[in-house]
Design an enzyme around this catalytic site. Structure first.
Site, mmCIF file in Angstrom:
data_model
loop_
_atom_site.group_PDB
_atom_site.id
_atom_site.type_symbol
_atom_site.label_atom_id
_atom_site.label_comp_id
_atom_site.label_asym_id
_atom_site.label_seq_id
_atom_site.Cartn_x
_atom_site.Cartn_y
_atom_site.Cartn_z
ATOM 1 N N LYS A 146 11.632 3.042 66.322
ATOM 2 C CA LYS A 146 11.556 4.162 65.384
ATOM 3 C C LYS A 146 11.393 5.457 66.167
ATOM 4 C CE LYS A 146 11.465 1.865 61.475
ATOM 5 N NZ LYS A 146 12.503 1.972 60.502
ATOM 6 N N ASP A 147 11.769 6.540 65.527
ATOM 7 C CA ASP A 147 11.752 7.871 66.133
ATOM 8 C C ASP A 147 10.348 8.274 66.571
ATOM 9 O OD1 ASP A 147 12.313 10.436 66.908
ATOM 10 O OD2 ASP A 147 12.908 11.140 64.937
ATOM 11 N N LYS A 148 10.267 8.890 67.725
ATOM 12 C CA LYS A 148 8.984 9.367 68.240
ATOM 13 C C LYS A 148 8.463 10.553 67.440
ATOM 14 C CE LYS A 148 6.759 11.285 72.300
ATOM 15 N NZ LYS A 148 6.835 11.534 73.725
#
Length: 173
Positions: free
Chosen positions: A67-69
């Site tokens: 998942k996106d940081k």
């Protein structure tokens, strides 16, 4: 030592020594599945931090994708032979509640000394876990059945409708 909650999820305060000694309950599936909520940290970093806090190998954790940081995200993760109570205590700062229908580890659950998510948690609100259940198989890359997300835009200004409005907006900035 502890109790069983409805649905058979055993929330006893087991130790990590169960893994080494092979004393994992025979009737319990080998993987703990939980929802990992994270803020501003990617999945790989989150798993490495969980593994370090629990004195486990990052390879003991499974997830379907990264998942996106730069976001607040939640995703399913599995962990091999990890008691739910240990994960809730180490990450959320309290033990999973035996009567919590959501699987413990969420707001309002846990022991009275916990005070809820974020208050005594090792990771603050950056990492939280909940929705615990035991399953027979680990998650792996590609196991994702779908993805759902919403986007929040912040600090937007209205668009200029003509050249005069654009000049006024530029002067105000």
């Amino acid at each position: 030592r502890g109790e069983k909650r409805e649905g058979g999820l055993d929330l006893r305060a087991d130790t990590w020594q169960q893994r080494a000694r092979g004393t994992w309950p025979k009737d319990r599936p080998p993987y703990l599945r939980f929802v990992l909520y994270k803020e501003n940290i990617d999945t790989i970093q989150a798993v490495e931090r969980l593994a370090g806090a629990l004195r486990l190998d990052p390879g003991d954790f499974g997830y379907a994708g990264t998942k996106d940081k730069r976001a607040c995200t939640a995703q399913f993760v599995t962990a091999w032979k990890l008691p739910a109570a240990d994960l809730a205590r180490e990450v959320n700062g309290f033990t999973a509640a035996a009567g919590d229908p959501g699987g413990g580890g969420g707001p309002g659950g846990g022991d009275p000394g916990g005070g809820g998510p974020g208050s005594g948690a090792r990771f603050g609100r950056q990492l939280l876990c909940g929705g615990f259940s035991y399953v027979g198989e680990a998650l792996g890359l590609g196991d994702l059945d779908g993805n759902r997300f919403s986007i929040t835009l912040r600090r937007l200004r209205p668009a200029a409708t003509n050249d005069q409005d654009a000049a006024a907006a530029a002067a105000a900035a």
